[in-house]
Design an enzyme around this catalytic site. Structure first.
Site, PDB file in Angstrom:
ATOM      1  N   THR A 138      -9.902  -5.058   0.558  1.00 15.92           N
ATOM      2  CA  THR A 138     -10.541  -5.367   1.588  1.00 15.92           C
ATOM      3  C   THR A 138     -11.545  -4.332   2.273  1.00 15.92           C
ATOM      4  OG1 THR A 138      -8.906  -5.225   3.154  1.00 15.92           O
ATOM      5  CG2 THR A 138      -9.341  -7.416   2.194  1.00 15.92           C
TER       6      THR A 138
ATOM      7  N   GLN B  83       2.293  -5.856  -3.069  1.00 16.31           N
ATOM      8  CA  GLN B  83       2.628  -5.977  -1.469  1.00 16.31           C
ATOM      9  C   GLN B  83       4.226  -5.003  -1.510  1.00 16.31           C
ATOM     10  OE1 GLN B  83       1.775  -9.447  -3.190  1.00 16.31           O
ATOM     11  NE2 GLN B  83      -0.317  -8.721  -2.896  1.00 16.31           N
TER      12      GLN B  83
ATOM     13  N   ASP C  82       0.703  -0.968  -0.022  1.00 22.72           N
ATOM     14  CA  ASP C  82       0.089   0.166   0.061  1.00 22.72           C
ATOM     15  C   ASP C  82       0.747   1.374  -0.140  1.00 22.72           C
ATOM     16  OD1 ASP C  82      -2.294  -1.790   0.281  1.00 22.72           O
ATOM     17  OD2 ASP C  82      -1.839  -1.821   2.523  1.00 22.72           O
TER      18      ASP C  82
ATOM     19  N   ARG D  24     -10.588  -2.863   4.837  1.00 26.09           N
ATOM     20  CA  ARG D  24     -10.435  -2.898   6.191  1.00 26.09           C
ATOM     21  C   ARG D  24      -9.634  -1.563   6.373  1.00 26.09           C
ATOM     22  NH1 ARG D  24      -6.854  -8.129   6.890  1.00 26.09           N
ATOM     23  NH2 ARG D  24      -6.050  -7.757   4.874  1.00 26.09           N
TER      24      ARG D  24
ATOM     25  N   THR E 161       2.936 -12.601   2.950  1.00 23.58           N
ATOM     26  CA  THR E 161       2.136 -13.067   1.869  1.00 23.58           C
ATOM     27  C   THR E 161       2.914 -14.358   1.434  1.00 23.58           C
ATOM     28  OG1 THR E 161       0.840 -12.597  -0.069  1.00 23.58           O
ATOM     29  CG2 THR E 161       2.986 -11.561   0.090  1.00 23.58           C
TER      30      THR E 161
ATOM     31  N   LYS F 269       2.519   2.479  -5.019  1.00 22.76           N
ATOM     32  CA  LYS F 269       3.054   2.166  -6.084  1.00 22.76           C
ATOM     33  C   LYS F 269       2.339   2.258  -7.448  1.00 22.76           C
ATOM     34  CE  LYS F 269       3.462  -2.148  -4.413  1.00 22.76           C
ATOM     35  NZ  LYS F 269       2.792  -1.957  -3.185  1.00 22.76           N
TER      36      LYS F 269
ATOM     37  N   GLY G  57      -3.840  -4.473  -4.547  1.00 20.18           N
ATOM     38  CA  GLY G  57      -5.033  -3.610  -5.009  1.00 20.18           C
ATOM     39  C   GLY G  57      -4.363  -2.151  -5.128  1.00 20.18           C
ATOM     40  N   HIS G  58      -4.032  -1.826  -6.560  1.00 23.15           N
ATOM     41  CA  HIS G  58      -3.398  -0.581  -6.820  1.00 23.15           C
ATOM     42  C   HIS G  58      -4.490   0.288  -7.576  1.00 23.15           C
ATOM     43  CE1 HIS G  58       0.527  -3.285  -7.444  1.00 23.15           C
ATOM     44  NE2 HIS G  58      -0.122  -2.911  -6.339  1.00 23.15           N
TER      45      HIS G  58
ATOM     46  N   ARG H 268      -6.437   0.502   7.662  1.00 25.82           N
ATOM     47  CA  ARG H 268      -5.096   0.252   7.879  1.00 25.82           C
ATOM     48  C   ARG H 268      -4.468   0.760   9.029  1.00 25.82           C
ATOM     49  NH1 ARG H 268      -3.916   2.539   1.704  1.00 25.82           N
ATOM     50  NH2 ARG H 268      -4.777   0.562   0.714  1.00 25.82           N
TER      51      ARG H 268
ATOM     52  N   LYS I  21       0.506   4.676  -8.574  1.00 24.97           N
ATOM     53  CA  LYS I  21       0.722   6.118  -9.026  1.00 24.97           C
ATOM     54  C   LYS I  21       2.153   6.099  -9.555  1.00 24.97           C
ATOM     55  CE  LYS I  21       1.473  10.427  -7.147  1.00 24.97           C
ATOM     56  NZ  LYS I  21       0.129  11.458  -7.012  1.00 24.97           N
TER      57      LYS I  21
END
Ligand code: IMP
Length: 414
Positions: A288, A211, A13, A290, A226, A16, A40-41, A292, A18
Site C-alpha cells: 500500500t 503476514q 513485513d 503506507r 488478517t 521473509k 508484499g514480499h 509503517r 529475503k
C-alpha cells in the site's frame, strides 16, 4: 532436507521474502498457504527489485516451482499483472501451480471491504482478502475449479453484482475470468498432491508464510488481524499437507518492530526513534505504500510467537538498521496497571494498555551493511543477537545485514 516453513514472528513485513529466496536456492518447491495479494514480499537480487504479492518468492529461482495452496485467495488480475512485471525484467516465466480449490478474489470483495467499513476500522490493505475469506467460510465462494463451468461463473457474478449493488460490469468480469482460465489451464491442479509427491521423493520444499503471527486470525491481536492462519498451523489448513511434515520452522523477526494498519503496539516509538527506524529501514508498505509504525523489539511478543509456532531457528533481519544508535531498547516484559505481565494478553484492549519493561543494551557505531561473517560484527551487535537467543530460547541462524540477497549471515546450518 525435507520441509522448511518460514513464518513471520511479528505483524508482517519481517523481510521473509529475503529469507525464503535464500532458502529456495536449492529447493524444488516454494509454497504459499495463506493470505493473498495483501502480502508484499520484496526480493532484491542481481536482476533488480521485485515486489511479489501472489507469486511465491522462491519461484524466481529456475528449477523451483511456485505453488499456491488452497488457503490462498487468488486475485487473477493481480497475478496477471505480477507475471507481466516479472517478464518485463527479463526473467523467465516462473513455473507455477495453483490449487484448484483456491478461492478467487472478485471485484465485489474490494467494494464490500470499503462499504462495510472494514478497510477503515482495521486499516486493511484493501485487496478484498477479508470478504473473500468470508464468502469461503459462508460456503458461497467461487474457486478456481469452478471456472470450468461458464454458466456457474456467469450466475455467480450476476449474484455478486446484486449483493454489491453494482460498481462493476459482471459480463466483463466473466470474460476476464474465462481468459484467465484458458491462459492458466495447465497450471491449475491438485496442489496438495503435488506437494505431497515432492515430499515423498525427498525433495526440498519451502513453505512461505504471509503476514505474521500477531496478525493471525486466532492467535493475533484480534480484531486487528488478517483473515487467515498466518502461523505454522496454516500449512495444514492452507495446503492439505500435514503440518507435521515440516521439519524446520524459521521464525522471522526484524531487529526492531513495525506494524501497518490499526491495533495495539506496545513498543511503538512515535518520536525521533520511530522516524529514524522508518527512514533507515525504508519502512513503507510493500503493498500500500503506507508509512509503517515503528518501535523497539518486543520479546514478550517474540516469546509468544515461539510458543505458538515452535521455531527451530530465528532469522533476525535488518540488524544494519540499528547501527549508529547509542543504546538499543528491548522489551522483556509488560506492565499492565502496575502488574508485571510476562505473557501476551488475548484482548487488544489490554495490550493497548501494556507498558513495556525495557532492557537497555549498548549500541554500535560501525556500519555493518553487507557483512556476511558473524565474527565480523561489532561485539555489541553480537551481544544483541545473544540476548535475543537467550530470551527466546531459539538459535539465531540467519542475520540480515542489508536489502540485497547477498547481505546475509548464515550461522551453523542453512
Ligand atoms: P487485510 O489482510 O488486508 O485484511 O488487513 C488486515 C490487517 O493486516 C491490516 O492491519 C493490514 O495492514 C495487515 N496486513 C495484511 N497483510 C499484511 C502484510 O503482508 N504485511 C503487513 N501487514 C499486513
Amino acid at each position: 532436507m525435507g520441509a522448511t516453513a518460514v513464518i513471520g514472528a511479528q505483524w508482517g513485513d519481517e523481510a521473509k521474502g529475503k529469507i525464503v529466496h535464500h532458502l529456495c536456492r536449492r529447493a524444488r518447491m516454494c509454497v504459499r498457504f495463506n493470505g493473498g495479494a495483501n502480502a508484499g514480499h520484496t526480493v532484491e537480487d542481481g536482476r533488480g527489485t521485485v515486489r511479489l504479492h501472489l507469486v511465491p518468492c522462491g519461484a524466481l529461482h529456475p528449477g523451483c516451482q511456485g505453488v499456491i495452496g488452497h488457503g490462498v485467495t487468488v486475485d487473477p488480475w493481480v497475478l496477471a499483472d505480477e507475471l507481466g512485471g516479472i517478464l518485463a525484467q527479463g526473467r523467465s516465466h516462473p513455473e507455477l501451480l495453483l490449487s484448484e480449490r483456491a478461492h478467487l478474489v472478485l471485484p465485489h470483495h474490494r467494494l464490500l471491504e470499503e462499504r462495510e467499513g472494514t478497510a477503515q476500522r482495521i486499516g486493511t490493505t484493501r485487496r478484498g482478502v477479508g470478504p473473500c475469506y468470508t464468502d469461503r467460510a459462508a460456503r458461497r465462494g467461487l474457486r478456481l475449479a469452478d471456472l470450468i463451468d461458464e454458466r456457474q461463473v456467469r450466475e455467480h457474478l450476476r449474484a455478486a453484482s446484486r449483493v454489491a449493488g453494482g460498481g462493476f460490469d459482471p459480463e466483463q468480469v466473466v470474460e476476464d475470468l474465462l481468459r484467465f482460465r484458458d491462459r492458466f489451464a495447465a497450471h491449475i491442479g491438485d496442489a496438495r498432491a503435488a506437494i505431497a509427491g515432492a515430499l515423498e521423493r525427498g525433495e526440498e520444499v519451502v513453505f512461505e508464510g504471509a503476514q505474521g503471527t500477531l496478525l493471525d486470525l486466532d492467535c493475533g491481536t484480534y480484531p486487528y488481524v488478517t483473515s487467515s492462519t498466518t502461523t505454522v498451523h496454516g500449512i495444514g489448513w492452507g495446503t492439505g499437507v500435514p503440518t507435521a511434515r515440516v521439519e524446520r520452522v524459521v521464525g522471522v523477526t526484524k531487529a526492531y518492530t513495525t506494524r501497518v494498519g490499526e491495533g495495539p503496539f506496545p513498543t511503538e516509538e512515535g518520536g525521533e526513534i520511530g522516524e529514524r527506524l522508518r527512514a533507515e529501514g525504508g519502512e513503507y508498505g510493500a503493498t500500500t505504500g503506507r508509512p509503517r509504525r515503528c518501535g523497539w523489539l518486543d520479546l514478550v511478543a517474540l516469546r509468544y510467537a515461539h510458543a505458538v509456532n515452535a521455531f527451530t531457528d530465528l532469522a533476525l533481519t535488518k540488524l544494519d538498521v540499528l547501527s549508529g544508535l547509542r543504546e538499543i531498547r528491548v522489551a522483556v516484559d509488560y506492565r499492565i496497571e502496575g502488574q508485571r505481565v510476562t505473557g501476551f494478553p488475548p484482548r487488544a484492549e489490554d495490550l493497548a494498555r501494556a507498558e513495556p519493561v525495557y532492557e537497555v543494551l549498548r549500541g554500535w557505531e560501525e556500519d555493518i551493511a553487507g557483512i556476511r561473517d558473524y565474527e565480523a560484527l561489532p561485539s555489541a551487535a553480537r551481544r544483541f543477537v545473544r540476548f535475543v537467543e537467550a530470551q527466546v530460547g531459539v538459535p539465531v541462524t540467519f542475520i540480515g545485514t542489508g536489502p540485497g540477497e547477498e547481505a546475509i549471515i548464515v550461522r551453523r546450518r542453512g
